[in-house]
Motif scaffolding. Structure first.
Motif, PDB file in Angstrom:
ATOM      1  N   GLU A 108       2.140  20.192   1.729  1.00  0.00           N
ATOM      2  CA  GLU A 108       0.824  20.090   1.103  1.00  0.00           C
ATOM      3  C   GLU A 108       0.419  18.619   1.039  1.00  0.00           C
ATOM      4  N   VAL A 109      -0.742  18.294   1.612  1.00  0.00           N
ATOM      5  CA  VAL A 109      -1.195  16.906   1.633  1.00  0.00           C
ATOM      6  C   VAL A 109      -1.669  16.491   0.246  1.00  0.00           C
ATOM      7  N   LEU A 110      -1.186  15.350  -0.237  1.00  0.00           N
ATOM      8  CA  LEU A 110      -1.596  14.818  -1.530  1.00  0.00           C
ATOM      9  C   LEU A 110      -2.639  13.725  -1.393  1.00  0.00           C
ATOM     10  N   SER A 111      -2.479  12.853  -0.397  1.00  0.00           N
ATOM     11  CA  SER A 111      -3.436  11.743  -0.306  1.00  0.00           C
ATOM     12  C   SER A 111      -3.362  11.066   1.051  1.00  0.00           C
ATOM     13  N   TYR A 112      -4.438  10.364   1.371  1.00  0.00           N
ATOM     14  CA  TYR A 112      -4.533   9.502   2.549  1.00  0.00           C
ATOM     15  C   TYR A 112      -4.985   8.133   2.045  1.00  0.00           C
ATOM     16  N   HIS A 113      -4.153   7.120   2.209  1.00  0.00           N
ATOM     17  CA  HIS A 113      -4.513   5.774   1.767  1.00  0.00           C
ATOM     18  C   HIS A 113      -4.608   4.841   2.969  1.00  0.00           C
ATOM     19  N   GLN A 114      -5.683   4.066   3.007  1.00  0.00           N
ATOM     20  CA  GLN A 114      -5.835   3.051   4.039  1.00  0.00           C
ATOM     21  C   GLN A 114      -5.254   1.752   3.501  1.00  0.00           C
ATOM     22  N   LEU A 115      -4.245   1.210   4.190  1.00  0.00           N
ATOM     23  CA  LEU A 115      -3.590  -0.025   3.760  1.00  0.00           C
ATOM     24  C   LEU A 115      -3.980  -1.187   4.657  1.00  0.00           C
ATOM     25  N   GLU A 116      -4.090  -2.345   4.063  1.00  0.00           N
ATOM     26  CA  GLU A 116      -4.371  -3.587   4.789  1.00  0.00           C
ATOM     27  C   GLU A 116      -3.406  -4.634   4.272  1.00  0.00           C
ATOM     28  N   ASN A 117      -2.555  -5.146   5.164  1.00  0.00           N
ATOM     29  CA  ASN A 117      -1.549  -6.148   4.769  1.00  0.00           C
ATOM     30  C   ASN A 117      -0.715  -5.683   3.583  1.00  0.00           C
ATOM     31  N   GLY A 118      -0.340  -4.402   3.593  1.00  0.00           N
ATOM     32  CA  GLY A 118       0.548  -3.877   2.570  1.00  0.00           C
ATOM     33  C   GLY A 118      -0.128  -3.456   1.285  1.00  0.00           C
ATOM     34  N   LYS A 119      -1.452  -3.593   1.200  1.00  0.00           N
ATOM     35  CA  LYS A 119      -2.163  -3.248  -0.021  1.00  0.00           C
ATOM     36  C   LYS A 119      -3.169  -2.136   0.235  1.00  0.00           C
ATOM     37  N   ILE A 120      -3.312  -1.248  -0.757  1.00  0.00           N
ATOM     38  CA  ILE A 120      -4.265  -0.153  -0.635  1.00  0.00           C
ATOM     39  C   ILE A 120      -5.682  -0.707  -0.685  1.00  0.00           C
ATOM     40  N   GLU A 121      -6.467  -0.357   0.321  1.00  0.00           N
ATOM     41  CA  GLU A 121      -7.859  -0.789   0.363  1.00  0.00           C
ATOM     42  C   GLU A 121      -8.822   0.361   0.090  1.00  0.00           C
ATOM     43  N   PRO A 188      -5.947  -1.998  -6.597  1.00  0.00           N
ATOM     44  CA  PRO A 188      -5.598  -0.589  -6.650  1.00  0.00           C
ATOM     45  C   PRO A 188      -4.308  -0.384  -7.425  1.00  0.00           C
ATOM     46  N   SER A 189      -4.341   0.445  -8.457  1.00  0.00           N
ATOM     47  CA  SER A 189      -3.175   0.610  -9.304  1.00  0.00           C
ATOM     48  C   SER A 189      -2.470   1.946  -9.085  1.00  0.00           C
ATOM     49  N   TYR A 190      -3.097   2.838  -8.329  1.00  0.00           N
ATOM     50  CA  TYR A 190      -2.496   4.151  -8.142  1.00  0.00           C
ATOM     51  C   TYR A 190      -1.422   4.079  -7.077  1.00  0.00           C
ATOM     52  N   ASN A 191      -0.214   4.573  -7.399  1.00  0.00           N
ATOM     53  CA  ASN A 191       0.811   4.560  -6.370  1.00  0.00           C
ATOM     54  C   ASN A 191       0.656   5.806  -5.514  1.00  0.00           C
ATOM     55  N   PRO A 192       0.815   5.686  -4.208  1.00  0.00           N
ATOM     56  CA  PRO A 192       0.516   6.798  -3.312  1.00  0.00           C
ATOM     57  C   PRO A 192       1.634   7.826  -3.222  1.00  0.00           C
ATOM     58  N   TYR A 193       2.643   7.723  -4.085  1.00  0.00           N
ATOM     59  CA  TYR A 193       3.722   8.688  -4.032  1.00  0.00           C
ATOM     60  C   TYR A 193       3.329  10.024  -4.648  1.00  0.00           C
ATOM     61  N   GLY A 194       2.149  10.064  -5.288  1.00  0.00           N
ATOM     62  CA  GLY A 194       1.709  11.317  -5.871  1.00  0.00           C
ATOM     63  C   GLY A 194       2.406  11.641  -7.166  1.00  0.00           C
ATOM     64  N   THR A 195       2.857  10.609  -7.890  1.00  0.00           N
ATOM     65  CA  THR A 195       3.525  10.834  -9.171  1.00  0.00           C
ATOM     66  C   THR A 195       2.566  10.697 -10.326  1.00  0.00           C
ATOM     67  N   GLY A 196       1.316  10.271 -10.044  1.00  0.00           N
ATOM     68  CA  GLY A 196       0.307  10.194 -11.092  1.00  0.00           C
ATOM     69  C   GLY A 196       0.337   8.915 -11.873  1.00  0.00           C
ATOM     70  N   GLY A 197       1.231   7.990 -11.556  1.00  0.00           N
ATOM     71  CA  GLY A 197       1.311   6.734 -12.293  1.00  0.00           C
ATOM     72  C   GLY A 197       0.540   5.646 -11.630  1.00  0.00           C
ATOM     73  N   GLY A 198       0.631   4.453 -12.153  1.00  0.00           N
ATOM     74  CA  GLY A 198      -0.086   3.337 -11.581  1.00  0.00           C
ATOM     75  C   GLY A 198       0.738   2.098 -11.562  1.00  0.00           C
ATOM     76  N   GLY A 199       0.143   1.015 -11.141  1.00  0.00           N
ATOM     77  CA  GLY A 199       0.814  -0.268 -11.158  1.00  0.00           C
ATOM     78  C   GLY A 199       0.849  -0.794 -12.570  1.00  0.00           C
TER      79      GLY A 199
END
Length: 446
Positions: A108-121, A188-199
């Motif tokens: 099941e797909v949770l998210s698609y994040h576009q990264l630039e130089n290691g950071k979520i854009e 961007p503070s949301y971690n893309p692991y789909g755990t619901g937490g943030g930075g």
């Protein structure tokens, strides 16, 4: 199966991440169509795509398993000599540029994040193919891959399902949203692991979600009438789109004191005020006795956001920023403060340059909360709320200039949104027998 002998470990803020190469016979992923690269270059991208299994240990010691797919941009892949095997999101100095796809173990797909130089854009989210805009999209195959034609609306971008071994599968259409609902206001503070937490702030361990939870937990509802109190309780305990998540999505970064009470609200459904910085009171009108519970939920959510916007101005003042242009009693002015926090003003950027982007974020956050409240079913992460709920959310922005920057005054959208709001406010049909008829979907607020 995972390659257990080649794992990597990372501790990031309050979570620990164990990442292992994942060996799969075949995996279907969605990638953006790109006319600027050849089919051979696309094949190189798919050949280089990394499949990883991730085990996440959360701050509450919960163990979560995810699949990650790192899909590199071609220029980035070329710069790495077609080898990105050392990539790991959040690792120090990681410069991955491309798409990061997160799936549950059941695919099941949770998210698609576009990264630039290691950071979520940016974030890509599912597009509802049943909406009218979907009719403007056409998919065509080019060299066994898919490209996209759009109507020029500016918001759409196709993601096309391809199997990593290059067998073409039917395309799935997605829409690009300008900003990720989980983004903080500075990064961007949301971690893309789909755990619901943030930075978090590494020195204090305080995260945007923990701040938002604290605000939610400390709302004083002592003098709130039974019906709105029950509505508030349900909004607080929503499975996916609760008040804390709403505030985190919009970027709350500072705690404040908040009272919600029932009383006279000056002839409007609700109003908020403040006489002391970081102390706010919302009054929910005791009129509107035939309004639906959904209308009350919309009032409460709108005022919660309204108060958060007020806290932004107080935060600006506390930091010594100029605040002469903001008015705590004027919602359009507060909406401008919200935009300015995410996109600080500059001499080269118009003050309203990001109004629509931020309005979309506001509407998305409130609409998902309203839909879950009214139906009991959460909107999946990346899902699009139904029009009934987005219309109610847009109704909260009727007085902001962005509303008529998006909708034609007196047009079909304008009338539909106004009638939706009105029908829930009186618990009755509005515009009966006309093309603008709207029936309430909320239940009586008893």
């Amino acid at each position: 199966m995972p390659d257990w002998s080649n794992g990597t470990y990372l501790k990031k803020d309050s979570i620990e991440v164990f990442e292992f190469p994942l060996i799969e016979n075949k995996a279907t992923i969605s990638v953006p169509a790109d006319k600027t690269i050849t089919s051979n270059e696309t094949k190189k991208i798919l050949d280089a795509t990394l499949s990883r299994m991730v085990i996440i240990k959360t701050s509450t010691n919960e163990m979560i398993v995810r699949k990650l797919y790192y899909v590199p941009e071609y220029k980035y892949l070329l710069s790495k000599g077609y080898d990105i095997s050392n990539v790991m999101f959040n690792k120090t100095n990681d410069d991955f540029t491309g798409l990061l796809i997160t799936k549950k173990w059941n695919d099941e797909v949770l998210s698609y994040h576009q990264l630039e130089n290691g950071k979520i854009e940016q974030m890509l989210v599912k597009y509802d193919v049943n909406t009218p805009q979907s009719n403007s999209l056409n998919n065509v195959r080019i060299n066994n891959y898919a490209s996209a034609k759009t109507s020029g609306l500016g918001d759409e971008q196709n993601l096309d399902d391809v199997v990593i071994n290059n067998n073409y599968h039917a395309p799935v259409t997605y829409v690009y949203l300008p900003s990720q609902p989980y983004y903080s206001t500075t990064s961007p503070s949301y971690n893309p692991y789909g755990t619901g937490g943030g930075g978090s702030d590494a020195s204090t361990g305080v995260t945007p979600i923990s701040i938002a939870i604290s605000i939610e937990d400390n709302i004083d509802e002592t003098n709130l009438d039974p019906c709105p109190k029950a509505v508030l309780a349900t909004l607080k305990t929503a499975k996916n789109a609760d008040i804390a998540k709403l505030l985190a999505q919009l970027g709350a970064t500072k705690k404040y004191n908040y009272i919600i009470k029932s009383g006279y609200a000056g002839g409007v459904p609700a109003q908020s005020d403040s006489s002391i910085p970081f102390n706010y009171t919302t009054t929910i009108s005791q009129d509107y006795t035939s309004a639906t519970a959904l209308f009350r939920a919309n009032n409460i959510l709108h005022e919660i956001v309204h108060v958060y916007f007020m806290s932004i101005v107080d935060e600006f003042k506390a930091k010594g920023y100029p605040t002469g242009g903001y008015n705590l009693s004027n919602f359009p002015s507060l909406f401008q403060a919200y935009c300015d926090k995410r996109f600080p003003p500059s001499e080269t950027t118009s003050a309203n340059a990001h109004h629509l982007e931020m309005a979309n974020q506001y509407v998305y956050s409130i609409a998902t909360a309203l839909q879950e409240y009214n139906t009991g079913i959460a909107v999946p992460d990346g899902g699009i709320p139904s029009q009934v709920y987005t219309d109610l959310a847009w109704g909260g922005l009727r007085d902001a200039p962005v509303f008529y920057a998006k909708f034609t005054r007196g047009g079909a959208d304008d009338m539909r949104i106004k009638n939706r709001y009105a029908s829930e406010s009186v618990g009755n049909v509005i515009g009966q027998g006309t093309p603008n008829e709207q029936k309430p979907v909320g239940k009586p607020c008893n």
